[in-house]
Design an enzyme around this catalytic site. Structure first.
Site, mmCIF file in Angstrom:
data_model
loop_
_atom_site.group_PDB
_atom_site.id
_atom_site.type_symbol
_atom_site.label_atom_id
_atom_site.label_comp_id
_atom_site.label_asym_id
_atom_site.label_seq_id
_atom_site.Cartn_x
_atom_site.Cartn_y
_atom_site.Cartn_z
ATOM 1 N N ASP A 125 0.715 4.575 0.131
ATOM 2 C CA ASP A 125 -0.218 5.238 1.036
ATOM 3 C C ASP A 125 0.301 6.658 1.295
ATOM 4 O OD1 ASP A 125 -2.333 5.827 2.635
ATOM 5 O OD2 ASP A 125 -2.111 4.143 4.007
HETATM 6 C C1 BGC Z 1 -4.955 6.021 4.761
HETATM 7 C C2 BGC Z 1 -5.514 5.450 3.477
HETATM 8 C C3 BGC Z 1 -6.226 6.516 2.703
HETATM 9 C C4 BGC Z 1 -5.247 7.645 2.419
HETATM 10 C C5 BGC Z 1 -5.827 8.758 1.584
HETATM 11 C C6 BGC Z 1 -4.144 7.273 4.507
HETATM 12 O O1 BGC Z 1 -3.819 7.901 5.704
HETATM 13 O O2 BGC Z 1 -4.143 5.045 5.389
HETATM 14 O O3 BGC Z 1 -6.380 4.390 3.786
HETATM 15 O O4 BGC Z 1 -6.745 5.979 1.507
HETATM 16 O O5 BGC Z 1 -4.837 8.180 3.667
HETATM 17 O O6 BGC Z 1 -6.746 9.516 2.255
#
Ligand code: BGC
Length: 707
Positions: free
Chosen positions: A265
């Site tokens: 993530d």
């Molecule tokens: C979130 C994810 C997301 C990623 C990219 C993160 O902060 O937890 O769900 O896909 O950002 O935007």
């Protein structure tokens, strides 16, 4: 064996090139916005400008023209002309917006999520997106957590069906096909169990809990062929998910057989340091690559430090090659080596974005996602001849789609609709906690209407990531408005706009009808009006329990029994609250219809060696409707304790007035299996309670013995 051209590339690429493939940054870093001075952001990442031509993928860059230009630049500069992979968060729709996932969960119809995902794939792929970070498969129990809106809900069985459908919708049979994109299931694992519902907070769930509840939807995605898995921000068994070898290698790859790419993530590789697990950047790179995290999102420890870890013998070069092979195979599976733009097309964007067919699909999904929670004296559906009063902050604010006001005046003449107290609700994030108090004026203005609709809820900005709350009530002035409107003596219909179960107890007695509308997307107001006026008969069922009050949280139907369950006696030393029931106010699976459905002739019997549970459902009303019949099972005694009931099947009957139909379920052994404490799926002979009914609390029950 990887294809020959991929093996050749692996042979020929430099270590820096490989680490570039293993790094994902936003388009800004790749010179997509000429005007941006990158020195600061690059310094923050400790990254060097010359690496930027080597980065293998980007996140959240959108638009055919922009992404094609980026691809051209990349192909001109990259030493091996390896195409970029454009990934993005395409969640509940792209330009045509569908209901939030929690709402689609309430449809109890996986087809709804599948259609939403296939429309999203069509629209996003025209804009150059090749992979979406969706679906979010985190099981949720705590409405204080803002991200419950992104999940289909609290139930492992329903979630598994929904998530598999979403993956099918995005990818189809072959993600290389026009209009399809790769899907990335997230956040592996257990992100939904953040303590206190505070985003990014500690997660501490036992392996048994993970197996019983949290893992099922991720596994369903893997079984459905999902091409990517994203790690969670949290720790699992005290090790950050992104560095967790038993999670990412033993469970995901070895046990489940996942062959695709794992991505961290956002910044999660770096956060293994903040968690206090990795000592520094070298350790972070080493730990996460060892755990099998192929792509590092939005930090640059792989590029900065993996070489050091390899040089001093802490990291095996073979793991880098494995990771890069998987990444190149993903690019190949999407056809990027032949067509590096995939489906990006300015003409395609014009043709597909918000086209009538997609908007119609969004409206159909929105209708199926609403849940009617209360309907005293058949207040709903409304006659189209009535004079309607409409008040509250969501009257004109369609939360990104058609407003309820517009939806209503699309059905009845505008001069039959009176509005009051329509100031929109600001966001807590911006320090705005309420709307101005215009309650008295509203009551006066709407006094001669036949019925009053209060459009209330929480601001769209106050749900989602980093939007945790300790209060799940609507604001004071909204509660006051409902109460005052009720005092006018007119029937009051409350329509709720929200991304999480809310505490509705304070105003429930003032609601003649209560409609849970969630956030429904582009066609919101039209779909709500369809339902309010009876052009659609509500069919949604709650995918997440509504608590009586926030002190009850987490409250979910599929709990373990405890040694001292509350059996309703006045005994003191039992597991209960003194001031509140144990059960939810509105439980999982609950929802009303304008039809009346009767359940008769429930039986569980052996037929030709099969165990069949069945019930006859009769629509005893004059209105055609959809009834969702639900099967729950409970294992009476087992070598690990089992939930008091677990959803194991559901079916939707479309019943014309006065029609009857038999809903039947075969009780196969796999429905009776569970994971033991060694992670083994086992079946144990013995007694099981079989329950069939209209919600998790309203069931017929029979005990059977299965050997
Ligand atoms: C979130 C994810 C997301 C990623 C990219 C993160 O902060 O937890 O769900 O896909 O950002 O935007």
């Amino acid at each position: 064996m990887p294809k020959k051209f991929i093996q050749d590339l692996i042979q020929d690429m430099s270590l820096e090139e490989k680490l570039g493939q293993m790094t994902q940054l936003s388009p800004m870093f790749l010179g997509a916005e000429e005007s941006v001075n990158l020195t600061g952001p690059l310094n923050d990442l400790h990254a060097r400008a010359q690496w930027m031509t080597l980065v293998g993928s980007t996140l959240n860059g959108f638009g055919a023209e922009k992404l094609m230009a980026m691809q051209d630049k990349n192909l001109a500069e990259h030493p091996h002309k390896i195409p970029l992979l454009f990934m993005a968060d395409v969640v509940c729709g792209y330009k045509t917006v569908f209901p939030i996932a929690l709402a689609m969960g309430c449809s109890f119809d996986p087809k709804v999520y599948e259609t939403a995902s296939s429309v999203a794939a069509l629209e996003a792929s025209a804009s150059g997106i090749m992979l979406t970070f969706s679906p979010m498969s985190d099981l949720v129990r705590d409405p204080r957590w803002g991200r419950v809106m992104e999940s289909p809900g609290e139930d492992p069985f329903l979630n598994a069906q929904m998530i598999a459908a979403a993956v099918r919708g995005f990818q189809g049979d072959d993600a290389r096909a026009t209009g399809k994109i790769a899907s990335c299931v997230k956040h592996f694992a257990g992100y939904g169990a953040a303590e206190g519902g505070r985003d990014y907070n500690t997660v501490d769930v036992s392996m048994g809990m993970l197996r019983d509840f949290y893992l099922s939807a991720y596994k369903a995605a893997v079984d459905a062929g999902v091409m990517m898995v994203m790690t969670a921000f949290n720790t699992v068994e005290r090790i950050p998910a992104s560095a967790n070898i038993s999670l990412m290698r033993s469970l995901l790859r070895d046990e489940w057989g996942f062959k695709g790419v794992v991505i961290s993530d956002f910044g999660a590789v770096d956060e293994t340091i903040t968690h206090g697990y990795s000592a520094d950047g070298v350790e972070a790179a080493k730990n996460c690559i060892n755990a099998g995290v192929d792509i590092e999102m939005m930090s640059a420890h792989y590029l900065n430090f993996a070489k050091t870890a390899i040089d001093d013998g802490r990291l095996d070069m073979g793991l880098i090659d494995e990771a890069v092979t998987r990444i190149l195979e993903l690019k190949d599976a999407l056809g990027l080596f032949e067509n590096p733009y995939k489906d990006a097309s300015v003409a395609g964007e014009k043709e597909l974005h918000r086209c009538p067919r997609h908007l119609e699909a969004a409206r159909a999904a929105a209708r199926k996602s609403m849940v009617l929670l209360e309907n005293k004296n058949s207040t709903l559906p409304l006659k189209k001849s009535l004079k309607i009063g409409l008040a509250g902050p969501f009257t004109m604010d369609g939360t990104g789609g058609v407003s309820i006001y517009d939806g209503i005046v699309n059905k009845i003449p505008a001069n039959m609709v009176v509005t009051a107290m329509t100031d929109p609700l600001g966001s807590m994030q911006d320090g705005i906690f309420d709307v101005p108090d215009c309650v008295e004026e509203a009551a006066k203005k709407l006094a001669d209407c036949d019925v009053i609709i209060a459009a209330v809820g929480e601001c769209l900005g106050d749900v989602g990531e980093a939007a945790s709350k300790t209060s799940i009530r609507i604001s004071q002035n909204q509660e006051k408005l409902i109460h005052r409107l009720k005092e006018t003596g007119k029937p009051v219909v409350v329509v709720l706009f929200n991304g999480r179960p809310l505490e509705v107890t304070p105003f429930l007695q003032d609601c003649d009808a209560l409609l849970e509308a969630w956030f429904l997307g582009s066609e919101s107001g039209n779909a709500i009006a369809d339902l309010l006026f009876g052009d659609y008969n509500p069919s949604g069922r709650l995918s997440m329990s509504f608590p009586h009050n926030v002190g009850q949280v987490p409250v979910y139907y599929n709990c373990y029994n405890t040694g001292r369950p509350n059996t309703g006696t006045s005994e003191r030393y039992i597991s209960r609250y003194l001031d509140c029931p144990n059960e939810a106010l509105f439980p999982f699976g609950y929802g009303l219809s304008y039809s009346k459905f009767d359940y008769t002739d429930f039986r569980v019997e052996k037929l030709e060696g099969k165990i069949i549970a069945s019930v006859t459902v009769t629509n005893s009303s004059e209105i055609a409707g959809i009834e969702t019949v639900q099967l729950y099972i409970s294992d009476v005694a087992a070598k690990v304790v089992r939930p008091v009931k677990e959803l194991k099947g559901f079916t939707q009957l479309h019943l014309p007035p006065h029609a009857s139909e038999i809903a039947s379920f075969e009780i196969t052994k796999d429905l009776l299996e569970f994971y033991d404490n060694h992670g083994k799926l086992v079946f144990e002979e013995g007694e099981f309670d079989i329950m069939v009914g209209r919600s998790s609390v309203d069931v017929n029950k029979a005990r059977i013995n299965v050997s």
